[in-house]
Design an enzyme around this catalytic site. Structure first.
Site, PDB file in Angstrom:
ATOM      1  N   HIS A  84       0.814  -1.302  -0.041  1.00 33.77           N
ATOM      2  CA  HIS A  84       0.054  -0.136   0.184  1.00 33.77           C
ATOM      3  C   HIS A  84       1.020   1.299  -0.124  1.00 33.77           C
ATOM      4  O   HIS A  84       0.373   2.360  -0.474  1.00 33.77           O
ATOM      5  CB  HIS A  84      -1.013  -0.138   1.094  1.00 33.77           C
ATOM      6  CG  HIS A  84      -0.585   0.224   2.507  1.00 33.77           C
ATOM      7  ND1 HIS A  84      -0.413  -0.708   3.367  1.00 33.77           N
ATOM      8  CD2 HIS A  84      -0.213   1.498   3.041  1.00 33.77           C
ATOM      9  CE1 HIS A  84       0.210  -0.057   4.587  1.00 33.77           C
ATOM     10  NE2 HIS A  84       0.073   1.255   4.239  1.00 33.77           N
ATOM     11  N   ASP A 204       1.378  -7.549   2.259  1.00 37.46           N
ATOM     12  CA  ASP A 204       1.394  -6.235   2.196  1.00 37.46           C
ATOM     13  C   ASP A 204       2.760  -5.745   1.899  1.00 37.46           C
ATOM     14  O   ASP A 204       3.184  -5.008   2.827  1.00 37.46           O
ATOM     15  CB  ASP A 204       0.764  -5.404   3.309  1.00 37.46           C
ATOM     16  CG  ASP A 204       0.344  -3.949   2.722  1.00 37.46           C
ATOM     17  OD1 ASP A 204       1.169  -3.412   1.540  1.00 37.46           O
ATOM     18  OD2 ASP A 204      -0.490  -3.273   3.580  1.00 37.46           O
ATOM     19  N   SER A 616       3.892   2.423   8.475  1.00 34.88           N
ATOM     20  CA  SER A 616       3.800   1.204   7.204  1.00 34.88           C
ATOM     21  C   SER A 616       5.140   1.117   6.696  1.00 34.88           C
ATOM     22  O   SER A 616       5.877   1.944   6.292  1.00 34.88           O
ATOM     23  CB  SER A 616       2.699   1.789   6.358  1.00 34.88           C
ATOM     24  OG  SER A 616       1.469   1.542   6.869  1.00 34.88           O
TER      25      SER A 616
HETATM   26  N1  ARG Z   1      -4.568   0.500   7.680  1.00 33.96           N
HETATM   27  C1  ARG Z   1      -3.257   0.468   6.822  1.00 33.96           C
HETATM   28  C2  ARG Z   1      -2.902   2.088   7.210  1.00 33.96           C
HETATM   29  O1  ARG Z   1      -3.274   2.794   7.527  1.00 33.96           O
HETATM   30  C3  ARG Z   1      -3.373  -0.032   5.611  1.00 33.96           C
HETATM   31  C4  ARG Z   1      -4.274   0.975   4.596  1.00 33.96           C
HETATM   32  C5  ARG Z   1      -4.314   0.432   3.216  1.00 33.96           C
HETATM   33  N2  ARG Z   1      -5.077  -0.690   2.879  1.00 33.96           N
HETATM   34  C6  ARG Z   1      -6.405  -0.524   2.714  1.00 33.96           C
HETATM   35  N3  ARG Z   1      -6.812  -1.576   2.410  1.00 33.96           N
HETATM   36  N4  ARG Z   1      -7.013   0.708   2.427  1.00 33.96           N
HETATM   37  O2  ARG Z   1      -2.215   2.488   6.327  1.00 33.96           O
HETATM   38  N1  GLU Z   2      -1.157   1.483   7.659  1.00 37.39           N
HETATM   39  C1  GLU Z   2      -0.723   2.521   8.251  1.00 37.39           C
HETATM   40  C2  GLU Z   2       0.572   3.337   7.571  1.00 37.39           C
HETATM   41  O1  GLU Z   2       0.320   3.729   6.570  1.00 37.39           O
HETATM   42  C3  GLU Z   2       0.055   2.183   9.710  1.00 37.39           C
HETATM   43  C4  GLU Z   2      -1.047   1.724  10.474  1.00 37.39           C
HETATM   44  C5  GLU Z   2      -1.124   2.611  11.586  1.00 37.39           C
HETATM   45  O2  GLU Z   2      -1.586   3.501  11.725  1.00 37.39           O
HETATM   46  O3  GLU Z   2      -0.605   1.897  12.538  1.00 37.39           O
HETATM   47  O4  GLU Z   2       1.369   3.993   8.214  1.00 37.39           O
END
Ligand code: ARG
Ligand code: GLU
Length: 680
Positions: A84, A204, A616
């Site tokens: 991502h 990921d 991330s």
């Molecule tokens: N929750 C993770 C973050 O905050 C991954 C986000 C990307 N993935 C998604 N299915 N939208 O960035």
């Molecule tokens: N997916 C998140 C990012 O883009 C990390 C998840 C979180 O907020 O801990 O950094």
């Protein structure tokens, strides 16, 4: 009975002190934590983590793009991050003939690696506490200018609301190339449904390579550039992790606010998050309904949906978490104790009162900014009307025609019109009425409400028709005049464009003395500066969690879970046939092992590391400093850790490095990449 109670009390006390893994520590000051880290299983020294005299692990960690982390895993600049995080780059390089998002991408040799224009990675050269120099009269911009003379990028960042200043010196690499990416059916497996959720089965990750000039220094893209030779790269453990194992994360968390007073928590949990969640729910419902009707719309809106849904879900977890922990009440109690102590200290006695007053002063203004951004500003045609209105003023007819044509080309009127109606309605209802643009409410009511009004706007405007309007027509256009009314609000909102409510200067100024006071008063507390996208270390251990009675979550997920979710009819769960075949034959090769008594491949794991957005792609290492995973998420029930970290349920989610290697090897057929890594 009493004795039992006493015992369990003792036990819970020791438990919290043992697994208190809160904290995002500055690498240059990690010496203060190293004893605790070693007690918990870390075998390396503070110098191994951060050193300016020799290569250290910090040289293997980079800020990837504008808000992710990445890590070097070979002597030749091979870099891992999340799928991502690489998504935008992969999309940018994709076309209908080469759909790397859907099918994945694997360069067969360095010659096949794809340069990503605009993508940068930053390595921290060094950081330096310059609080003393600034206190002695030196200007931050002079300190920065001096560092830049060495040929680096630099900035001075505030810690503890400005009580400390640190200089950060970076080397910025601009020749970054895509090396490999799994198909989205692996890299984004589970999509927005599984996002922030445990159990999780997302592969990921994506792979890049950084290039440098012949002196190993950053350079613009050139085919003569050579793979960058990092001073340090991570060795990779193929032994995996067990529950209880020490883990450390090294990366760039973006934003936390652990020291804010109850007023700020109340604002987040009861005002800001609920408003943003409600408005995003409406937008997501509209978009999802249209996506369900057409595959074309699903694809066109995939990234938009993902980005709206990501924070939307996080905020829901945050509100739940803050309420569950009773953070507001806890902070109020803490503040009462503080006030009792501060009463006899003239310099601090009226501090909390000043803070309450400051919040009252700016809260509405900050809210208006958030409300506007989440409502009116999300409507494509309203935004377009603002810009095109300015072009019309300039009288440039050619520019006008091209911009109108290009806007209409990608425009989804069905979705945007529904969003416009909902968002205008919400805005009118939620804005303090005296702050609404003059006459707007009356005009909307005269047409029979927001929906009717928006219908009328869309019917009358010349911006969306088949015939391109002239500059004169655009200047008089209903949509353009409508959009213009918001200019004063936008202008005023600029004054409140700070990371959080507590960072608005009128409030933030009080946090400087408040933080000083806290450090004098709360001697037991281990203070670390809030995250601000500077490099940090957090450590903890692999651990499951029990959220509610009898609801225990194991910390490791496996390929069996992928197969259980596999469904060719659901886009986000439709895995590659290859993976089904490998599973059917249990043909895992060197990547297979016993997990929970089954022969399988580990996919993701949970740990207690304190992380935030920006982490991330961060490396997760074991006690020997070897890479065991790549961080990519938290559980949504623990996202309140940006404000209060609860060691019993706060968990970060990583993809197991062995699943990464398995996918590279068995799905990508790119085992040659593994050859250049250092496997242990
Ligand atoms: N929750 C993770 C973050 O905050 C991954 C986000 C990307 N993935 C998604 N299915 N939208 O960035
Ligand atoms: N997916 C998140 C990012 O883009 C990390 C998840 C979180 O907020 O801990 O950094």
């Amino acid at each position: 009975m009493l004795k039992k109670l006493f015992l369990s009390l003792m036990l819970s006390l020791t438990l919290t002190s043992v697994c208190a893994d809160e904290g995002m520590w500055l690498p240059s000051l990690i010496g203060s934590r190293i004893k605790d880290m070693r007690k918990k299983g870390f075998r390396l020294s503070a110098e191994d983590i951060y050193s300016i005299n020799k290569a250290s692990l910090k040289d293997a960690v980079v800020l990837f793009g504008g808000g992710c982390t990445g890590e070097y895993v070979s002597e030749q600049g091979l870099l891992l991050t999340n799928h991502h995080c690489g998504y935008g780059s992969i999309q940018q390089l994709s076309s209908v003939e080469h759909d790397y998002l859907t099918n994945g991408f694997w360069a067969k040799s360095q010659a096949e690696e794809l340069p990503v224009p605009g993508l940068t990675v930053r390595r921290l050269v060094r950081m330096e506490d310059v609080t003393g120099r600034i206190a002695a009269g030196e200007k931050a911009q002079d300190i920065v200018a001096e560092a830049r003379k060495e040929g680096y990028a630099a900035d001075v960042q505030q810690m503890y609301y400005g009580n400390q200043q640190f200089l950060f010196v970076y080397e910025i690499f601009r020749d970054v190339r895509l090396v490999g990416a799994p198909p989205s059916s692996i890299g984004k497996f589970g999509g927005d449904t599984d996002n922030w959720i445990w159990p999780r089965h997302t592969g990921d990750f994506s792979i890049f390579r950084v290039y440098a000039d012949e002196n190993n220094r950053p350079a613009e893209y050139s085919k003569n550039n050579k793979p960058y030779r990092p001073a340090r790269h991570f060795e990779i453990s193929t032994k995996g992790v067990d529950e209880g194992d020490f883990t450390m994360i090294y990366g760039f968390p973006g934003n936390t606010q652990e020291y804010v007073i109850s007023d700020a928590v109340e604002y987040v949990a009861e005002v800001s998050d609920p408003m943003k969640i409600a408005l995003r729910t409406k937008r997501l419902d509209i978009i999802s309904a249209e996506q369900a009707k057409s595959a074309e719309v699903r694809i066109a809106y995939a990234a938009v949906h993902a980005s709206i849904a990501n924070a939307w879900k996080k905020w829901q977890g945050e509100v739940m978490g803050l309420r569950r922990l009773g953070t507001v009440a806890k902070k109020q109690a803490y503040e009462r104790e503080f006030a009792a102590w501060a009463k006899s200290k003239p310099e601090y006695a009226s501090l909390l009162d000043s803070m309450h007053t400051a919040y009252k002063q700016v809260e509405t203004e900050y809210y208006i900014r958030e409300l506007y951004n989440e409502s009116v500003a999300t409507v494509d045609v309203f935004n377009f009307a603002r810009t095109i209105g300015r072009v019309a003023e300039s009288g440039d007819e050619a520019k006008l025609a091209t911009q109108i044509a290009s806007f209409n080309k990608g425009y989804n009127r069905t979705i945007d019109e529904q969003i416009a109606a909902e968002m205008l309605g919400e805005f009118l209802q939620r804005m303090p009425s005296e702050r609404l643009p003059e006459g707007l409410k009356a005009a909307v009511e005269a047409k029979g409400g927001a929906k009717k009004y928006v219908e009328w706007l869309f019917a009358q405007t010349s911006l969306l028709g088949d015939v391109a309007p002239t500059a004169e027509q655009v200047k008089a256009d209903v949509m353009v005049t409508f959009a213009k009314q918001f200019e004063p609000i936008i202008e005023n909102n600029r004054k409140y464009a700070y990371r959080n409510l507590s960072n608005v200067p009128e409030v933030e100024r009080w946090y400087r003395p408040y933080m000083q006071a806290l450090r004098e008063w709360d001697k037991k507390r281990a203070f670390y500066p809030d995250a601000n996208l500077t490099l940090r270390v957090a450590y903890g251990k692999v651990a499951g969690y029990e959220y509610a009675d009898a609801e225990y979550h194991h910390p490791v997920s496996t390929i069996d879970g992928i197969i259980a979710k596999d469904d060719p009819n659901i886009y986000d769960y439709n895995i590659p046939q290859q993976l089904r075949d490998i599973y059917a034959a249990k043909d895992y090769g060197r990547w297979g092992e016993q997990v929970y008594g089954r022969y399988s491949v580990p996919v993701c794991f949970l740990a207690t590391n304190h992380t935030s957005g920006g982490n991330s792609g961060s490396p997760i290492i074991n006690g020997r400093g070897e890479l065991v995973g790549i961080n990519f998420d938290r559980t949504w029930r623990s996202t309140m850790s940006d404000i209060e970290f609860d060691p019993s349920i706060c968990r970060n989610i990583s993809v197991d490095i062995r699943y990464v290697l398995f996918v590279i090897d068995r799905i990508g057929g790119a085992g040659y990449l593994i050859e250049e890594m250092s496997l242990k």
